[in-house]
Scaffold this active site. Structure first.
Site, PDB file in Angstrom:
ATOM      1  N   HIS A  32       4.255   9.729 -11.444  1.00 16.21           N
ATOM      2  CA  HIS A  32       5.446  10.551 -11.193  1.00 16.21           C
ATOM      3  C   HIS A  32       6.105  11.024 -12.493  1.00 16.21           C
ATOM      4  O   HIS A  32       6.422  12.203 -12.651  1.00 16.21           O
ATOM      5  CB  HIS A  32       6.498   9.767 -10.407  1.00 16.21           C
ATOM      6  CG  HIS A  32       6.018   9.207  -9.105  1.00 16.21           C
ATOM      7  ND1 HIS A  32       5.010   9.774  -8.378  1.00 16.21           N
ATOM      8  CD2 HIS A  32       6.429   8.129  -8.385  1.00 16.21           C
ATOM      9  CE1 HIS A  32       4.818   9.065  -7.267  1.00 16.21           C
ATOM     10  NE2 HIS A  32       5.662   8.060  -7.265  1.00 16.21           N
ATOM     11  N   ASP A  43     -14.133  -0.302  13.043  1.00 13.92           N
ATOM     12  CA  ASP A  43     -14.286  -0.864  11.707  1.00 13.92           C
ATOM     13  C   ASP A  43     -14.809   0.224  10.773  1.00 13.92           C
ATOM     14  O   ASP A  43     -15.725   0.954  11.145  1.00 13.92           O
ATOM     15  CB  ASP A  43     -15.295  -2.025  11.809  1.00 13.92           C
ATOM     16  CG  ASP A  43     -15.298  -2.850  10.542  1.00 13.92           C
ATOM     17  OD1 ASP A  43     -15.200  -2.245   9.455  1.00 13.92           O
ATOM     18  OD2 ASP A  43     -15.393  -4.092  10.654  1.00 13.92           O
TER      19      ASP A  43
HETATM   20  C1  BG6 Z   1       6.441   5.357  -5.028  1.00  6.80           C
HETATM   21  C2  BG6 Z   1       6.486   4.010  -5.673  1.00  6.80           C
HETATM   22  O1  BG6 Z   1       5.299   6.068  -5.439  1.00  6.80           O
HETATM   23  O2  BG6 Z   1       7.594   6.096  -5.391  1.00  6.80           O
HETATM   24  C3  BG6 Z   1       7.756   3.276  -5.308  1.00  6.80           C
HETATM   25  O3  BG6 Z   1       5.354   3.260  -5.249  1.00  6.80           O
HETATM   26  C4  BG6 Z   1       8.967   4.127  -5.605  1.00  6.80           C
HETATM   27  O4  BG6 Z   1       7.841   2.031  -5.987  1.00  6.80           O
HETATM   28  C5  BG6 Z   1       8.804   5.498  -4.980  1.00  6.80           C
HETATM   29  O5  BG6 Z   1      10.106   3.476  -5.076  1.00  6.80           O
HETATM   30  C6  BG6 Z   1       9.940   6.437  -5.357  1.00  6.80           C
HETATM   31  O6  BG6 Z   1       9.838   7.619  -4.638  1.00  6.80           O
HETATM   32  P1  BG6 Z   1      11.101   8.322  -4.031  1.00  6.80           P
HETATM   33  O7  BG6 Z   1      10.585   9.537  -3.368  1.00  6.80           O
HETATM   34  O8  BG6 Z   1      11.730   7.348  -3.086  1.00  6.80           O
HETATM   35  O9  BG6 Z   1      12.000   8.610  -5.190  1.00  6.80           O
END
Ligand code: BG6
Length: 462
Positions: free
Chosen positions: A230, A85
């Site tokens: 991103h 835990d």
């Molecule tokens: C993630 C998100 O960070 O990035 C997802 O939580 C998304 O929702 C994903 O689909 C996309 O990443 P990649 O590398 O698949 O383009």
């Protein structure tokens, strides 16, 4: 100066989804490609044995990236397991024993952020914080204040240079290529500004829905899930100034400056959508107003970018799964021939997922009488997806203490600052059909700077 390499890897959340989908494949890749040879300790509270964890690793690799018999054998010889835990001090005592004489372990928190404080405190009480590194996953907080609070907790036990905040987009080869291509050539820099660029578009489209992540997604939404992290990182790579000096943080310093110059979003410049059927996904609240699509108009308040509109959109259940950037150059200041040069003839297109394309759009004369032209695209590079997987790259960098491809406290803070004004919008999002390009209101948002550039699906290579 190179920093010492971590001499053990500890990953919390060893039986979870992230470990299954990303960490085991990254570890096998590091063993195979870089001869990783340090103890790897999984921690979880699942009542499992080491044999079960090894079985899970095998399963994970069979479905994510493929099992490499030799590398897998080595990986399992390095693997240990601590079941306990996170609230129980004895878990950290056992971990300490498993770490034996490792001095610089890397602790990867593949667990919900609500447990971060408990775990870092548990580690620190065992003295495991000294010379250790910490890897945390996005989301870093839920808004600006909670991100700051999280930083305060982490900074109590770990200095900033030992905290590695993963945004896996930064580990992607095509995202690094934006920066590389811009700064490894001198021809782009002189035109990379408000004088030559009309507008910028970034689209991140995914053809699938929220799948089995309904609960997580319904607490997150597109702005927090991919836009705040991103896509703002991609924008920063595309628009930041060239790094200066030799300090290892030179690139991140420029990135931070750019992100701090971004004007916080204005609700009038945001279109939020939700795909039809989202509300019946398990884990999603009835009547949820969470967005699965967002389109925004942004500005960078700097001399370089003043007045250049930037359009970013991201969505689930769209027609394709691709991410692409379109930089639209200004039209010639006057027509020199008996034709009107169409908008967007001059452009730079950077496809960043799933494959790489860097292309320049130009107008050239069509053969024959008369000065009439046609639009052509010069492909500078097209690369398939034989890249180092982002998690492998990032985990390797974190072990070496290289922070360039990670978030930083001020960078993450600047990213939250941009989205903060629109985070609590409880207005119902506009419902759009699955497989469409989202609400038509997004077209009104882009107006005469449009139309939106819809990336094409990837064509499988022969
Ligand atoms: C993630 C998100 O960070 O990035 C997802 O939580 C998304 O929702 C994903 O689909 C996309 O990443 P990649 O590398 O698949 O383009």
């Amino acid at each position: 100066m190179p920093r010492p390499i971590s001499d053990a890897i500890v990953f919390f959340g060893a039986t979870g989804d992230l470990a299954y989908k990303q960490i085991f494949p990254a570890l096998q890749g590091l063993v195979r490609d870089e001869g990783l040879d340090v103890p790897i300790i999984g921690v979880a509270k699942a009542g499992w044995s080491l044999a079960q964890l090894k079985e899970r690793a095998k399963d994970s690799l069979s479905s994510h990236g493929g099992l490499d018999t030799k590398a897998f054998a080595k990986l399992t010889s390095l693997l240990r397991y601590v079941d306990g835990d996170y609230n129980d001090p004895s878990t950290y005592v056992t971990l300490h024993q498993e770490l034996k004489d490792a001095r610089r372990p890397l602790h990867y928190l593949a667990i919900p952020p609500s447990l971060f404080a408990t775990v870092v405190e548990g580690l620190a009480n065992q003295g495991a914080g000294t010379d250790a590194r910490l890897v945390v996953e996005k989301p870093f907080g839920h808004n600006r204040e909670s991100a700051r609070q999280l930083d305060r907790i982490l900074n109590r036990f770990f200095p900033e240079e030992d905290i590695f905040r993963i945004d896996h987009y930064l580990g992607k080869e095509p995202v690094q290529n934006i920066l590389y291509t811009r700064f490894a050539n001198s021809m782009f820099e002189p035109v990379w500004n408000r004088i030559y660029i009309n507008s910028i578009q970034i689209t991140m489209a995914e053809s699938f829905g929220v799948q089995d992540r309904g609960k997580f997604y319904d607490e997150t939404g597109a702005i927090r899930d991919v836009f705040q992290n991103h896509l703002l990182q991609v924008l920063a790579n595309l628009t930041m100034d060239p790094p200066t000096g030799e300090e290892s943080d030179a690139a991140r310093d420029q990135k931070a400056d750019l992100l701090k110059a971004l004007r916080p979003l204005d609700a009038a410049h945001v279109v939020r959508g939700q795909y039809a059927g989202y509300r019946s996904v398990p884990g999603v609240r009835a009547g949820s107003t969470v967005e699965t699509f967002v389109a925004t108009k942004l500005f960078i308040d700097s001399w370089r970018w003043a007045g250049v509109p930037i359009y970013i959109r991201a969505g689930k259940a769209l027609p394709v799964t691709t991410a692409e950037i379109m930089v639209d150059f200004k039209r010639p200041p006057r027509e020199s021939f008996a034709e009107i040069i169409p908008p967007a003839s001059g452009h730079m297109r950077l496809r960043i997922s799933p494959d790489v394309t860097i292309a320049l759009g130009l107008r050239v004369k069509r053969p024959g009488e008369g000065m009439r032209g046609e639009d052509v695209e010069l492909i500078l590079t097209e690369q398939a997806t034989a890249f180092i997987p982002p998690y492998q790259r990032l985990l390797g960098d974190a072990m070496h203490g290289i922070g360039d491809l990670f978030g930083r406290q001020d960078i993450v803070d600047a990213q939250w600052r941009v989205v903060e004004p629109v985070l609590n919008d409880a207005a119902p999002p506009i419902i759009y059909e699955q497989g469409s390009w989202g609400p038509t209101e997004a077209n009104e948002l882009i107006g005469s700077d449009g139309p939106w550039h819809n990336p094409k699906p990837t064509v499988p290579r022969p």
